[in-house]
Enzyme design. Structure first.
Site, short mmCIF file in Angstrom:
data_model
loop_
_atom_site.label_atom_id
_atom_site.label_comp_id
_atom_site.label_asym_id
_atom_site.label_seq_id
_atom_site.Cartn_x
_atom_site.Cartn_y
_atom_site.Cartn_z
N LYS A 208 -8.36 0.46 7.51
CA LYS A 208 -9.07 1.36 6.60
C LYS A 208 -10.53 1.48 7.02
O LYS A 208 -11.08 2.57 7.12
CB LYS A 208 -8.94 0.81 5.18
CG LYS A 208 -9.54 1.66 4.11
CD LYS A 208 -9.28 1.02 2.74
CE LYS A 208 -10.20 1.64 1.71
NZ LYS A 208 -10.11 0.98 0.41
N GLY A 270 -6.75 -1.77 0.17
CA GLY A 270 -5.88 -2.15 1.29
C GLY A 270 -4.53 -2.69 0.84
O GLY A 270 -3.48 -2.27 1.32
N GLU A 356 -5.37 -12.01 -3.73
CA GLU A 356 -6.61 -11.32 -3.37
C GLU A 356 -7.09 -10.48 -4.56
O GLU A 356 -8.28 -10.22 -4.71
CB GLU A 356 -6.38 -10.41 -2.14
CG GLU A 356 -7.68 -10.02 -1.44
CD GLU A 356 -7.48 -9.36 -0.08
OE1 GLU A 356 -7.60 -10.06 0.94
OE2 GLU A 356 -7.20 -8.14 -0.03
N LYS A 511 -15.57 -13.33 6.42
CA LYS A 511 -15.75 -12.48 7.62
C LYS A 511 -17.17 -12.65 8.16
O LYS A 511 -17.38 -12.75 9.36
CB LYS A 511 -15.54 -11.01 7.25
CG LYS A 511 -14.11 -10.61 6.98
CD LYS A 511 -14.05 -9.09 6.79
CE LYS A 511 -12.74 -8.63 6.20
NZ LYS A 511 -12.70 -7.20 5.87
O1 F6P Z 1 -8.42 -9.35 4.01
C1 F6P Z 1 -9.52 -8.60 3.61
C2 F6P Z 1 -9.28 -7.18 3.81
O2 F6P Z 1 -10.45 -6.54 3.47
C3 F6P Z 1 -8.09 -6.68 3.01
O3 F6P Z 1 -8.40 -6.34 1.71
C4 F6P Z 1 -7.63 -5.55 3.85
O4 F6P Z 1 -6.34 -5.21 3.52
C5 F6P Z 1 -7.78 -6.15 5.24
O5 F6P Z 1 -8.97 -6.90 5.17
C6 F6P Z 1 -7.80 -5.19 6.37
O6 F6P Z 1 -8.87 -4.30 6.28
P1 F6P Z 1 -8.93 -2.99 7.18
O7 F6P Z 1 -7.74 -2.15 6.81
O8 F6P Z 1 -10.22 -2.33 6.83
O9 F6P Z 1 -8.87 -3.40 8.62
#
Ligand code: F6P
Length: 546
Positions: A208, A270, A356, A511
């Site tokens: 995303k 997500g 989550e 992160k």
């Molecule tokens: O695990 C944290 C998170 O932000 C989730 O909520 C999300 O599904 C995942 O990372 C992946 O994020 P992205 O689709 O932006 O790579």
């Protein structure tokens, strides 16, 4: 509702008193005394039966729990979510995964834009692309047909589509095998690709944000793998890489053709995104018709959630009974056991969905939550789990409520196997509820001509709650219903605890920390750390062979 605290409501106080009265009551007695228990405590809807009767609840419990839902103003929150109000307060976002499965003609506006039309425009593009892959119209660089689709993503960009593709494997009818890579551990990508050929492989980079380092590193490694096999011809990238993202700038910087970027929207979280273009791997596996049935199943559950009174509303009952154990019985965890091999990834999916979402300790008004919030979700496929940790459910010292998900039919009817599988599921719920008394254990031993000395070891307390969710079969429709059922359960619990189920600041924090440490492992940077972390970093530097 500023400063709302569910624990200060009369409904909560009534439940505390009620808990005192029934905490020690045994379900086996309730069943013996009340032959109408099952009839009153199960729900049937659209090819699904949900049996709540093997829970430590009475009619009064259910009445009081529904009052708790009213105290939390659940109806208003539900209306606000479906209408597109920005109920994700900390990120100032609407929460509209339900818009993704609305009928095409529905209108839901966010900031003056009809998001249903927006969602269908993106969905139609993804579905059309998937059909081109399935039919062989979309070919690789060398003109060969795509045989393997590899989805690179993590969290919500992995767990939902992975679980659904596995669960619906018997519907994968186009000769396209779909695989998933999520872990930044090189083993995952390397092992996934080891028997594939670049010419027949399509990569979906699902992110995303398109900033998630694990996904971007794996995507880059996949690109190198492809280029190495196609003579470093940069033109090979376009037919073999597509993306799903809200971040078009980053996807084009990566080299993905804009026509092959399928849009997502910030009003879908997500972990709630499997209904969106994130479902592209599912579309490649089962096709347009199957995917539309999957959405229709979710919509059927949405309608049920919107229309039924709390007392007969399946996701609401699951949520309220979960709160009952979590907050009044002090249960710390909740197990989910699918008796279906295809659904083996369900628990992992639900771990993200639930933990989550509801692993939070601050209310929507930034105040500490005054009670326990989301439970630890765990479990795995039946019957395998019976030969592993079920001992603890039967004779351990903790209250562990669990959901048993059981299809009545298998897509792989081999001999008596499905009957044996289902018999095991039903037998477990019965044993967990009834238990075995000392007298019963002694009688059994005597009847077998054995000494009764062992009887104490063979006593089972029982009274261990289970909810059985039976579906006719795991189909796109029933799977859509099941997932939406859990989404709404999680939402209802978040409303009761007054937390924001749609942000994930804890994950964001991890992160950031990893980004600081990563260069330090290579000897660059000198951020402040505690003694333990410093020692771990220097141990890595000493022992890592680059
Ligand atoms: O695990 C944290 C998170 O932000 C989730 O909520 C999300 O599904 C995942 O990372 C992946 O994020 P992205 O689709 O932006 O790579």
């Amino acid at each position: 509702m500023p400063g709302f605290d569910i624990t200060q409501t009369p409904a909560w106080a009534h439940l505390l008193v009620h808990h005192e009265h029934i905490a020690d009551a045994h379900m086996r007695h309730w069943f013996e005394q009340d032959h109408g228990r099952f009839a009153r405590m199960h729900e049937r809807l659209d090819g699904m039966l949900v049996d709540f009767s093997k829970n430590r609840i009475t009619d009064e419990t259910l009445q009081l729990l529904t009052e708790l839902a009213d105290a939390a103003d659940l109806a208003q929150w539900r209306e606000r979510m479906f209408a597109g109000d920005k109920i994700n307060l900390s990120e100032h976002r609407a929460v509209l995964h339900t818009a993704l499965r609305q009928p095409r003609e529905a209108v839901i506006e966010v900031d003056g834009v009809n998001v249903v039309a927006q969602a269908y425009a993106a969905l139609d593009e993804a579905l059309a692309f998937a059909e081109r892959v399935r039919s062989g119209e979309h070919v690789g660089h060398s003109g060969e047909r795509i045989r393997h689709v590899v989805n690179i993503g993590i969290g919500g960009s992995d767990l939902g589509p992975k679980m659904v593709v596995e669960a619906l494997q018997s519907y994968a009818d186009a000769g396209v095998q779909v695989r998933f890579v999520s872990n930044v551990d090189g083993a995952h990508l390397a092992q996934t690709l080891q028997d594939l050929r670049a010419e027949t492989t399509l990569f979906i980079i699902a992110s995303k944000s398109f900033t998630t380092p694990e996904t971007l590193l794996n995507a880059e490694a996949a690109k190198q793998w492809l280029l190495a096999q196609t003579g470093w011809d940069l033109d090979a990238i376009a037919p073999h890489f597509v993306a799903i993202s809200t971040n078009l700038q980053a996807t084009s910087a990566f080299g993905i053709d804009n026509r092959h970027v399928f849009k997502m929207f910030d009003w879908v979280g997500g972990r709630y995104s499997v209904w969106s273009t994130i479902g592209l791997p599912v579309m490649c596996a089962i096709g347009r018709a199957g995917f539309m049935q999957f959405l229709a199943g979710a919509r059927a559950m949405d309608e049920h959630f919107l229309q039924q009174p709390w007392r007969h509303n399946v996701p609401v009952l699951l949520a309220l009974i979960g709160v009952w154990y979590n907050n009044f019985f002090d249960a710390h965890s909740h197990a989910v056991i699918p008796y279906d091999y295809g659904m083996r990834a369900l628990t992992e999916y639900l771990q993200q969905l639930d933990m989550e979402s509801n692993g939070k300790n601050v209310t929507q008004q930034d105040l500490p939550v005054e009670c326990a919030t989301g439970p630890i979700i765990w479990g795995s496929q039946g019957v395998n789990c019976q030969h592993a940790y079920f001992q603890m459910l039967h004779q351990g010292s903790r209250l562990i409520p669990s959901d048993f998900i059981v299809p009545m039919n298998s897509h792989y009817p081999l001999g008596k196997q499905h009957q044996v599988l289902v018999a095991n599921a039903f037998a477990q719920t019965e044993a967990l509820m009834r238990g075995k008394t000392l007298l019963e254990a002694e009688t059994e031993l005597l009847q077998a001509g054995k000494d009764t000395q062992l009887a104490a070891q063979k006593v089972f307390a029982g009274n261990q709650p289970t909810t059985s969710v039976l579906v006719d079969a795991i189909t796109p429709h029933s799977l859509g219903m099941l997932i939406a059922m859990y989404e709404h359960k999680v939402f209802v619990q978040g409303v009761i605890w007054d937390i924001n189920s749609f942000d994930q600041w804890g994950v964001e924090y991890g992160k950031v920390l990893a980004k600081t440490i990563e260069p330090e492992l290579a000897g660059q940077g000198d951020a402040q750390h505690d003694a333990s972390t410093l020692a771990l970093i220097s141990y890595f530097r000493e022992h890592h062979v680059s």
